[in-house]
Design an enzyme around this catalytic site. Structure first.
Site, PDB file in Angstrom:
ATOM      1  N   GLY A  16       0.841  -1.205   0.000  1.00 50.35           N
ATOM      2  CA  GLY A  16       0.000   0.000   0.000  1.00 50.35           C
ATOM      3  C   GLY A  16       0.876   1.255   0.000  1.00 50.35           C
ATOM      4  CG  HIS A  17       3.307   2.225   3.419  1.00 49.10           C
ATOM      5  ND1 HIS A  17       3.275   1.087   4.190  1.00 49.10           N
ATOM      6  CD2 HIS A  17       2.783   3.207   4.191  1.00 49.10           C
ATOM      7  CE1 HIS A  17       2.769   1.379   5.378  1.00 49.10           C
ATOM      8  NE2 HIS A  17       2.449   2.646   5.408  1.00 49.10           N
ATOM      9  CD  GLN A  26      -0.226   9.567  13.555  1.00 52.53           C
ATOM     10  OE1 GLN A  26       0.517  10.396  13.050  1.00 52.53           O
ATOM     11  NE2 GLN A  26      -0.912   8.709  12.813  1.00 52.53           N
ATOM     12  CB  SER A  73      -3.279  -2.042   8.091  1.00 52.24           C
ATOM     13  OG  SER A  73      -2.850  -1.525   9.336  1.00 52.24           O
TER      14      SER A  73
HETATM   15  P1  AMP Z   1       0.872   4.936   7.740  1.00 47.99           P
HETATM   16  O1  AMP Z   1       2.275   4.443   7.635  1.00 47.99           O
HETATM   17  O2  AMP Z   1      -0.118   3.896   8.156  1.00 47.99           O
HETATM   18  O3  AMP Z   1       0.764   6.239   8.485  1.00 47.99           O
HETATM   19  O4  AMP Z   1       0.431   5.289   6.252  1.00 47.99           O
HETATM   20  C1  AMP Z   1       1.196   6.156   5.443  1.00 47.99           C
HETATM   21  C2  AMP Z   1       0.416   6.441   4.194  1.00 47.99           C
HETATM   22  O5  AMP Z   1       0.176   5.221   3.497  1.00 47.99           O
HETATM   23  C3  AMP Z   1      -0.960   7.063   4.466  1.00 47.99           C
HETATM   24  O6  AMP Z   1      -1.219   8.058   3.495  1.00 47.99           O
HETATM   25  C4  AMP Z   1      -1.883   5.888   4.330  1.00 47.99           C
HETATM   26  O7  AMP Z   1      -3.196   6.237   3.962  1.00 47.99           O
HETATM   27  C5  AMP Z   1      -1.195   5.110   3.224  1.00 47.99           C
HETATM   28  N1  AMP Z   1      -1.625   3.704   3.266  1.00 47.99           N
HETATM   29  C6  AMP Z   1      -1.565   2.850   4.322  1.00 47.99           C
HETATM   30  N2  AMP Z   1      -2.134   1.658   3.998  1.00 47.99           N
HETATM   31  C7  AMP Z   1      -2.554   1.781   2.717  1.00 47.99           C
HETATM   32  C8  AMP Z   1      -3.250   0.903   1.822  1.00 47.99           C
HETATM   33  N3  AMP Z   1      -3.615  -0.328   2.174  1.00 47.99           N
HETATM   34  N4  AMP Z   1      -3.525   1.369   0.584  1.00 47.99           N
HETATM   35  C9  AMP Z   1      -3.178   2.632   0.211  1.00 47.99           C
HETATM   36  N5  AMP Z   1      -2.539   3.492   1.010  1.00 47.99           N
HETATM   37  C10 AMP Z   1      -2.235   3.084   2.250  1.00 47.99           C
END
Ligand code: AMP
Length: 284
Positions: free
Chosen positions: A36-37, A61, A186
């Site tokens: 996703g990232h 947060q 996630s």
């Molecule tokens: P995080 O590391 O969870 O703070 O996420 C960093 C970025 O990656 C944020 O903009 C999230 O929305 C994005 N992100 C996390 N999981 C996904 C996913 N499954 N699909 C798309 N973007 C994601």
């Protein structure tokens, strides 16, 4: 690919890049990178000449100390993933570099965007998100910043922050990436047991059927009620909310149609892990 820990090092690098007319893209993350990232970094690297990825687990947060204490960390691997996806620099500041000695953050009031759903369930969460993203935006000085629709409400909050305080910064929303079985990717998924993971599949399953039934013309309110009933009967799953909203304003909106940006959103606790997911109910 370069790695830097200080705003000063990053600032020099970005200034040199901008001085020769290059477009700078920015992807903020909390690390434990997954596909996703990587999809955000790839999109940024397709659209920009120089891509900065930040890896920073933001203490302000988290509304749950246990969640913060057990948040997965995998920095060496993250650097490889970021590079493979097309990043040019990874920014890995320590807490003190961004916050100095003071972790107090200003309360943020963007109306419904910060007071409903995630804002309501996770007290202070968006205060911390806005505080850190503001600091990161100031440090990186990017032309465009990339965020996932996985965190749909966060994306709406960031659009508001940018509109208020960062004129000229483009905010790009990117599609939610799922595992093959439908689970929204996630960083926290690695903490789930096999049984909890199976239970967690209810979330994407429900969203999928709401989407299908809504396009078949069934009233969205009825579909949401049905999910609430079903969820109450699932052992090990604690539903926090399921609703249908406008993805930009987070106003309740149950009338779907082409281009009106309605999303079904859901949050639940499964085995002590909080999961969120969403899906668009009509094409736009
Ligand atoms: P995080 O590391 O969870 O703070 O996420 C960093 C970025 O990656 C944020 O903009 C999230 O929305 C994005 N992100 C996390 N999981 C996904 C996913 N499954 N699909 C798309 N973007 C994601």
């Amino acid at each position: 690919m370069k790695r830097c820990d200080t705003k000063a090092q990053l600032g020099v690098m970005v200034q040199q890049t901008r001085a020769v007319g290059k477009k700078v893209g920015f992807v903020p993350t909390m690390g434990a990178l997954h596909p996703g990232h990587a999809s955000l970094i790839e999109r940024a690297s397709n659209e920009c000449d120089f891509v900065v990825v930040s890896v920073f687990v933001n203490p302000t947060q988290f509304d749950n100390a246990q969640d913060f204490a057990t948040y997965p960390i995998a920095l060496e691997r993250d650097i490889d993933v970021a590079q493979a996806a097309g990043a040019h620099a990874v920014f890995t500041p320590k807490v003190v570099e961004l916050y100095g000695g003071d972790l107090a953050v200003e309360p943020v009031n963007y109306g419904r965007l910060t007071s409903t759903f995630e804002g309501k369930m996770r007290k202070g969460h968006f205060d911390g998100v806005v505080a850190v993203v503001r600091k990161l935006f100031q440090a990186v000085q990017a032309d465009a910043a990339y965020f996932g629709e996985k965190d749909l409400q966060q994306l709406a909050v960031i659009r508001r922050l940018a509109a208020d305080e960062f004129e000229g910064l483009e905010i790009v929303g990117c599609p939610l990436i799922r595992e093959e079985d439908g689970l929204a990717m996630s960083s926290r998924n690695v903490r789930m047991s096999d049984d909890d993971r199976q239970t967690a599949l209810h979330l994407s399953g429900w969203l999928k059927s709401i989407r299908a039934d809504a396009s078949a013309g069934i009233e969205v309110g009825k579909l949401l009620d049905k999910v609430r009933l079903e969820a109450a009967a699932v052992e090990g799953l604690e539903l926090e909310y399921v609703d249908a909203v406008n993805g930009h304003t987070f106003e309740p909106q149950q009338v779907t149609g082409n281009g009106n940006g309605v999303f079904a959103i859901i949050a639940a606790d499964v085995g002590g892990i909080r999961l969120i997911d969403n899906c668009r109910l009509a094409c736009s």
